[in-house]
Design a protein around this motif. Structure first.
Motif, PDB file in Angstrom:
ATOM      1  N   TRP A 185       0.826  -1.209   0.000  1.00 47.11           N
ATOM      2  CA  TRP A 185       0.000   0.000   0.000  1.00 47.11           C
ATOM      3  C   TRP A 185       0.861   1.260   0.000  1.00 47.11           C
ATOM      4  O   TRP A 185       0.581   2.211  -0.723  1.00 47.11           O
ATOM      5  CB  TRP A 185      -0.931  -0.001   1.202  1.00 47.11           C
ATOM      6  N   TRP A 186       1.936   1.252   0.802  1.00 48.89           N
ATOM      7  CA  TRP A 186       2.830   2.414   0.827  1.00 48.89           C
ATOM      8  C   TRP A 186       3.485   2.630  -0.527  1.00 48.89           C
ATOM      9  O   TRP A 186       3.688   3.768  -0.948  1.00 48.89           O
ATOM     10  CB  TRP A 186       3.895   2.223   1.909  1.00 48.89           C
ATOM     11  N   LYS A 187       3.814   1.525  -1.212  1.00 51.76           N
ATOM     12  CA  LYS A 187       4.429   1.642  -2.538  1.00 51.76           C
ATOM     13  C   LYS A 187       3.438   2.220  -3.537  1.00 51.76           C
ATOM     14  O   LYS A 187       3.796   3.057  -4.378  1.00 51.76           O
ATOM     15  CB  LYS A 187       4.904   0.262  -2.998  1.00 51.76           C
ATOM     16  N   ILE A 188       2.189   1.788  -3.439  1.00 50.59           N
ATOM     17  CA  ILE A 188       1.149   2.327  -4.335  1.00 50.59           C
ATOM     18  C   ILE A 188       0.963   3.817  -4.092  1.00 50.59           C
ATOM     19  O   ILE A 188       0.872   4.616  -5.032  1.00 50.59           O
ATOM     20  CB  ILE A 188      -0.176   1.559  -4.121  1.00 50.59           C
ATOM     21  N   LYS A 189       0.913   4.211  -2.827  1.00 54.13           N
ATOM     22  CA  LYS A 189       0.758   5.638  -2.493  1.00 54.13           C
ATOM     23  C   LYS A 189       1.962   6.455  -2.969  1.00 54.13           C
ATOM     24  O   LYS A 189       1.813   7.608  -3.399  1.00 54.13           O
ATOM     25  CB  LYS A 189       0.578   5.799  -0.987  1.00 54.13           C
ATOM     26  N   GLN A 190       3.137   5.853  -2.902  1.00 53.65           N
ATOM     27  CA  GLN A 190       4.336   6.552  -3.358  1.00 53.65           C
ATOM     28  C   GLN A 190       4.291   6.800  -4.864  1.00 53.65           C
ATOM     29  O   GLN A 190       4.708   7.862  -5.346  1.00 53.65           O
ATOM     30  CB  GLN A 190       5.577   5.729  -3.007  1.00 53.65           C
ATOM     31  N   ASN A 191       3.759   5.830  -5.602  1.00 52.87           N
ATOM     32  CA  ASN A 191       3.679   5.964  -7.064  1.00 52.87           C
ATOM     33  C   ASN A 191       2.466   6.764  -7.521  1.00 52.87           C
ATOM     34  O   ASN A 191       2.424   7.226  -8.656  1.00 52.87           O
ATOM     35  CB  ASN A 191       3.651   4.578  -7.715  1.00 52.87           C
ATOM     36  N   PRO A 193       0.719   9.885  -5.970  1.00 52.29           N
ATOM     37  CA  PRO A 193       0.693  10.900  -4.914  1.00 52.29           C
ATOM     38  C   PRO A 193      -0.720  11.331  -4.506  1.00 52.29           C
ATOM     39  O   PRO A 193      -0.933  11.749  -3.376  1.00 52.29           O
ATOM     40  CB  PRO A 193       1.459  12.059  -5.542  1.00 52.29           C
ATOM     41  N   GLU A 194      -1.669  11.216  -5.436  1.00 54.83           N
ATOM     42  CA  GLU A 194      -3.033  11.672  -5.090  1.00 54.83           C
ATOM     43  C   GLU A 194      -3.650  10.831  -3.989  1.00 54.83           C
ATOM     44  O   GLU A 194      -4.513  11.294  -3.235  1.00 54.83           O
ATOM     45  CB  GLU A 194      -3.935  11.639  -6.329  1.00 54.83           C
ATOM     46  N   LEU A 195      -3.167   9.562  -3.830  1.00 52.34           N
ATOM     47  CA  LEU A 195      -3.694   8.708  -2.785  1.00 52.34           C
ATOM     48  C   LEU A 195      -3.155   9.089  -1.413  1.00 52.34           C
ATOM     49  O   LEU A 195      -3.768   8.809  -0.386  1.00 52.34           O
ATOM     50  CB  LEU A 195      -3.327   7.234  -3.070  1.00 52.34           C
ATOM     51  N   ALA A 196      -1.998   9.724  -1.379  1.00 54.81           N
ATOM     52  CA  ALA A 196      -1.400  10.108  -0.119  1.00 54.81           C
ATOM     53  C   ALA A 196      -2.220  11.148   0.616  1.00 54.81           C
ATOM     54  O   ALA A 196      -2.108  11.332   1.824  1.00 54.81           O
ATOM     55  CB  ALA A 196       0.026  10.632  -0.352  1.00 54.81           C
ATOM     56  N   LYS A 197      -3.072  11.872  -0.116  1.00 57.68           N
ATOM     57  CA  LYS A 197      -3.902  12.893   0.511  1.00 57.68           C
ATOM     58  C   LYS A 197      -5.097  12.305   1.222  1.00 57.68           C
ATOM     59  O   LYS A 197      -5.762  12.976   2.003  1.00 57.68           O
ATOM     60  CB  LYS A 197      -4.370  13.887  -0.557  1.00 57.68           C
ATOM     61  N   ASN A 198      -5.415  11.038   0.938  1.00 58.97           N
ATOM     62  CA  ASN A 198      -6.601  10.406   1.532  1.00 58.97           C
ATOM     63  C   ASN A 198      -6.265   9.803   2.883  1.00 58.97           C
ATOM     64  O   ASN A 198      -5.153   9.445   3.150  1.00 58.97           O
ATOM     65  CB  ASN A 198      -7.124   9.320   0.593  1.00 58.97           C
TER      66      ASN A 198
END
Length: 198
Positions: A185-191, A193-198
């Motif tokens: 999940w962290w790797k997906i968020k890293q790739n 960036p829009e998911l990191a805001k959620n």
């Protein structure tokens, strides 16, 4: 204080080996001491591997940043007990007859997975120092991501050979998944960036 904790951690890490040595001399390893020793060393190797994999999630979830000081130690003890596990098999089960390894791998495919995991561990041991980390730079982190594959192969190796009660290997499988899935999940968020805001 941290040095004292580290000394205690090293002391505790040697206790399983001390137990098996004392039990072997006292002949209290049970009806099948060879199997007890082989299985015990293999499981302790897996425990240290799970401990090493737990460092990053615990640091991120609970802000226990000083845990990073123990990741390398746990990883080296994982490799140490894995080495003893392999040597125990070659010594007590094969009698140092190296030519039997090929036939054993054919008869017992779970051994193939274990050997592959062991071979994958060797470059991690060789580069588990600051000199290698400086020389390899960003490639060092990529190389040490092999540990995820090693953990999966190790678990399958364990699961495959269990013939009766599957509850214990399944429990360790869920624990391993719990340690690996956050990384995905962290790797997906890293790739993304829009998911990191959620």
């Amino acid at each position: 204080m941290s040095r004292v904790i580290k000394v205690i951690a090293h002391f505790c890490a040697w206790l399983p080996l001390a137990y098996y040595i004392v039990s072997a001399f006292r002949q209290t390893l049970g009806a099948d001491p060879q199997e007890t020793l082989l299985h015990g060393l293999g499981m302790w190797s897996f425990y240290f591997l799970l401990g090493s994999l737990s460092i990053t999630p615990l640091r991120r979830w609970f802000r226990w940043h000083k845990l990073i000081n123990y990741r390398r130690m746990l990883g080296l003890y994982f490799a140490f007990y894995l080495f003893l596990h392999v040597i125990t098999y070659i010594w007590l089960f094969l009698g140092w007859q190296w030519e039997m390894i090929g036939s054993e791998l054919i008869k017992r495919p779970y051994l193939t997975l274990g050997i592959v995991a062991f071979v994958m561990t060797l470059p991690l041991i060789a580069t588990s120092n600051l000199w290698a980390q400086r020389k390899l730079k960003r490639h060092w982190k990529r190389l040490h991501q092999l540990v995820y594959g090693i953990a999966i192969l190790g678990w399958v190796h364990y699961f495959w050979q269990v013939k009766a009660d599957l509850n214990e290997p399944l429990l360790y499988g869920f624990l391993l998944a719990a340690l690996l899935m956050p990384r995905v999940w962290w790797k997906i968020k890293q790739n993304r960036p829009e998911l990191a805001k959620n």
